[in-house]
Design a protein around this motif. Structure first.
Motif, PDB file in Angstrom:
ATOM      1  N   VAL A  44      -8.719   3.038   6.518  1.00  0.00           N
ATOM      2  CA  VAL A  44      -9.958   2.612   5.655  1.00  0.00           C
ATOM      3  C   VAL A  44      -9.272   2.882   4.709  1.00  0.00           C
ATOM      4  CG1 VAL A  44     -11.828   3.119   4.622  1.00  0.00           C
ATOM      5  CG2 VAL A  44     -11.618   3.262   7.062  1.00  0.00           C
ATOM      6  N   ASP A  45      -9.328   1.769   3.858  1.00  0.00           N
ATOM      7  CA  ASP A  45      -8.379   2.370   1.964  1.00  0.00           C
ATOM      8  C   ASP A  45     -10.268   2.278   0.713  1.00  0.00           C
ATOM      9  OD1 ASP A  45      -5.984   2.003   2.999  1.00  0.00           O
ATOM     10  OD2 ASP A  45      -6.551  -0.210   2.359  1.00  0.00           O
ATOM     11  N   VAL A  46      -9.453   2.772   0.225  1.00  0.00           N
ATOM     12  CA  VAL A  46     -11.024   2.966  -0.766  1.00  0.00           C
ATOM     13  C   VAL A  46     -10.911   3.190  -1.838  1.00  0.00           C
ATOM     14  CG1 VAL A  46     -12.981   4.022   0.828  1.00  0.00           C
ATOM     15  CG2 VAL A  46     -10.993   5.898  -0.756  1.00  0.00           C
ATOM     16  N   ALA A  47     -11.486   2.923  -3.397  1.00  0.00           N
ATOM     17  CA  ALA A  47     -11.142   2.386  -4.999  1.00  0.00           C
ATOM     18  C   ALA A  47     -12.283   2.855  -4.918  1.00  0.00           C
ATOM     19  CB  ALA A  47     -10.389   1.044  -4.913  1.00  0.00           C
ATOM     20  N   LEU A  48     -12.240   2.627  -6.685  1.00  0.00           N
ATOM     21  CA  LEU A  48     -14.109   2.737  -7.594  1.00  0.00           C
ATOM     22  C   LEU A  48     -13.511   1.601  -8.556  1.00  0.00           C
ATOM     23  CD1 LEU A  48     -13.624   6.334  -8.656  1.00  0.00           C
ATOM     24  CD2 LEU A  48     -14.621   5.162  -6.600  1.00  0.00           C
ATOM     25  N   LEU A  49     -14.867   0.742  -8.578  1.00  0.00           N
ATOM     26  CA  LEU A  49     -14.905  -0.176  -9.449  1.00  0.00           C
ATOM     27  C   LEU A  49     -15.478   0.450 -10.642  1.00  0.00           C
ATOM     28  CD1 LEU A  49     -15.253  -2.883  -9.959  1.00  0.00           C
ATOM     29  CD2 LEU A  49     -17.623  -3.271  -9.427  1.00  0.00           C
ATOM     30  N   VAL A  50     -14.884   0.913 -11.455  1.00  0.00           N
ATOM     31  CA  VAL A  50     -15.306   1.288 -13.255  1.00  0.00           C
ATOM     32  C   VAL A  50     -15.324  -0.014 -14.162  1.00  0.00           C
ATOM     33  CG1 VAL A  50     -14.709   2.774 -14.666  1.00  0.00           C
ATOM     34  CG2 VAL A  50     -14.821   3.271 -12.399  1.00  0.00           C
ATOM     35  N   ASP A  51     -16.360  -0.223 -15.098  1.00  0.00           N
ATOM     36  CA  ASP A  51     -16.706  -0.826 -15.970  1.00  0.00           C
ATOM     37  C   ASP A  51     -15.703  -2.015 -15.414  1.00  0.00           C
ATOM     38  OD1 ASP A  51     -17.480   0.918 -17.769  1.00  0.00           O
ATOM     39  OD2 ASP A  51     -15.639   0.894 -18.831  1.00  0.00           O
ATOM     40  N   GLY A  52     -16.063  -2.782 -13.899  1.00  0.00           N
ATOM     41  CA  GLY A  52     -15.855  -4.150 -13.827  1.00  0.00           C
ATOM     42  C   GLY A  52     -14.420  -3.911 -13.225  1.00  0.00           C
ATOM     43  N   ARG A  53     -13.356  -2.778 -13.515  1.00  0.00           N
ATOM     44  CA  ARG A  53     -11.828  -2.902 -13.207  1.00  0.00           C
ATOM     45  C   ARG A  53     -11.984  -2.093 -11.441  1.00  0.00           C
ATOM     46  NH1 ARG A  53      -8.455  -2.186 -18.418  1.00  0.00           N
ATOM     47  NH2 ARG A  53      -9.189  -4.525 -19.499  1.00  0.00           N
ATOM     48  N   VAL A  54     -10.757  -2.525 -10.550  1.00  0.00           N
ATOM     49  CA  VAL A  54     -11.418  -2.069  -9.794  1.00  0.00           C
ATOM     50  C   VAL A  54      -9.465  -0.305 -10.083  1.00  0.00           C
ATOM     51  CG1 VAL A  54     -10.029  -1.118  -7.545  1.00  0.00           C
ATOM     52  CG2 VAL A  54     -11.292  -3.754  -8.500  1.00  0.00           C
ATOM     53  N   GLN A  55     -10.212   0.700  -9.476  1.00  0.00           N
ATOM     54  CA  GLN A  55      -9.690   1.913  -9.806  1.00  0.00           C
ATOM     55  C   GLN A  55      -9.465   2.682  -8.706  1.00  0.00           C
ATOM     56  OE1 GLN A  55     -10.724   4.001 -12.913  1.00  0.00           O
ATOM     57  NE2 GLN A  55     -11.541   5.863 -11.674  1.00  0.00           N
ATOM     58  N   SER A  56      -7.894   3.278  -8.345  1.00  0.00           N
ATOM     59  CA  SER A  56      -7.299   3.942  -7.209  1.00  0.00           C
ATOM     60  C   SER A  56      -7.683   5.086  -7.281  1.00  0.00           C
ATOM     61  CB  SER A  56      -5.907   3.829  -6.608  1.00  0.00           C
ATOM     62  OG  SER A  56      -4.459   3.548  -7.576  1.00  0.00           O
ATOM     63  N   ALA A  57      -7.701   5.796  -8.819  1.00  0.00           N
ATOM     64  CA  ALA A  57      -7.439   7.257  -9.111  1.00  0.00           C
ATOM     65  C   ALA A  57      -8.822   7.492  -9.063  1.00  0.00           C
ATOM     66  CB  ALA A  57      -7.313   6.902 -11.167  1.00  0.00           C
ATOM     67  N   PRO A  58      -8.777   9.797  -9.006  1.00  0.00           N
ATOM     68  CA  PRO A  58     -10.354   9.866  -9.541  1.00  0.00           C
ATOM     69  C   PRO A  58     -10.970   9.735 -10.329  1.00  0.00           C
ATOM     70  CG  PRO A  58      -8.504  11.743  -9.174  1.00  0.00           C
ATOM     71  CD  PRO A  58      -7.515  10.033  -9.199  1.00  0.00           C
TER      72      PRO A  58
END
Length: 346
Positions: A175-189
């Protein structure tokens, strides 16, 4: 007139009772029995799972898992039966939603039951409050918080040990997870909408391409959950993005207020939602089921030091019961709408 359709043999459909009508999620079958089983419990060939209330296709892993299906609507009435079954069958793992585990620890037979065979009490469908967690652990039951959603079939993450307390742990294998922040996908914390990707994620909503498109962000599934992810990869669920209360310039997560209220010994159940306010835009209201005496002054004093002052409910409403979905989640918007209909909003 009936419509016939064909699907590949490795496809399955799950129907949601609470959130979409009609609704179905379509998966291509994907199971890794030994990986999932050993990651959860170790190499135990005799593991049994009484699953309550509804975990859908949660553990399609074959082997020696035993399933018991219990609807959340009846969980309080059958808590004693579940405890008796756990003890009699020497069950080694359970899965349930927070309201289910609260019903178990509140049952008069809880402390008398021998639950020493349990290796894991896995929580999904919401965060279990610290008071219930401590009651389970003090009785020798290892509690492990998880996170998932039907569209991910549904496991996404799981806490591995007490070092993960306060979080939903880290992602399962594959399972891969990421964050959607201000319309951009980021893998960082950071903090943002949780995105999920992997072979168990659904293909889409059955015959609903528009809803499927809304649930996607490229190759990622949008969960609709606001989370924080730390440098170790642990996920802390803030709340459903659509449930966040916007009060003045502040954003308030109902679940944080609910968990704080549930630490009060007189509070058996709690639900928090935002209702319209001419002054603040929205204000926080808490609906409580009490199992003892608690005044508004008591409750406010209890919250002091646990959550910021601006997160304190403006009102407390004592009720006989809190309406919930079949998976035990409080129907916050229904409670808020009922209050509005009564004309009790400011």
């Amino acid at each position: 007139m009936k419509t016939r359709f064909t699907m590949p043999d490795d496809t399955s459909i799950a129907y949601e009772r609470d959130f979409r009508a009609p609704a179905a999620e379509v998966w291509r079958a994907y199971t890794e029995p030994e990986i999932v089983r050993s990651w959860l419990l170790g190499p135990d060939p005799e593991t049994e799972f009484p699953v309550f209330p509804v975990c859908e296709m949660d553990m399609r892993t074959g082997g020696s898992f035993r399933w018991v299906w219990v609807d959340a609507a009846g969980e309080l009435g059958i808590a004693g039966e579940v405890l008796e079954a756990d003890e009699r069958h020497r069950v080694t793992a359970t899965m349930g939603v927070p309201t289910t585990y609260r019903a178990l620890v509140q049952h008069p037979d809880f402390l008398a039951c021998d639950l020493s065979s349990l290796k894991a009490a896995i929580v999904g469908g919401g965060m279990l409050d610290p008071r219930a967690t401590e009651l389970l652990r003090s009785h020798g039951v290892p509690v492990r918080q998880g996170y998932g959603l039907t569209e991910a079939a549904p496991n996404v993450s799981l806490a591995r040990d007490e070092g993960d307390d306060g979080t939903a742990g880290r992602p399962y294998p594959h399972v891969d997870v990421a964050l959607l922040v201000d319309g951009r996908v980021q893998s960082a914390p950071g903090r943002g909408e949780l995105l999920v990707r992997g072979p168990a994620v659904f293909q889409g909503y059955f015959r609903d391409p528009e809803a499927t498109a809304e649930a996607r962000c490229g190759s990622w599934l949008r969960t609709g959950d606001l989370v924080e992810r730390d440098a170790a990869g642990r996920i802390r669920v803030v709340d459903r993005m659509k449930d966040i209360v916007r009060s003045g310039a502040e954003s308030i997560a109902p679940i944080e207020v609910e968990l704080a209220l549930l630490e009060h010994p007189a509070v058996a159940e709690a639900a928090v939602a935002g209702v319209p306010s001419e002054r603040w835009g929205e204000e926080v209201v808490a609906w409580l089921v009490l199992e003892g005496v608690a005044t508004e002054e008591d409750l406010r004093g209890h919250l002091d030091g646990r959550i910021a002052d601006f997160k304190h409910p403006k009102r407390f409403v004592v009720v006989d019961g809190i309406p919930r979905t079949s998976t035990g989640k409080p129907l916050r918007r229904a409670l808020a709408a009922s209050l509005e209909q009564q004309g009790a909003v400011s």
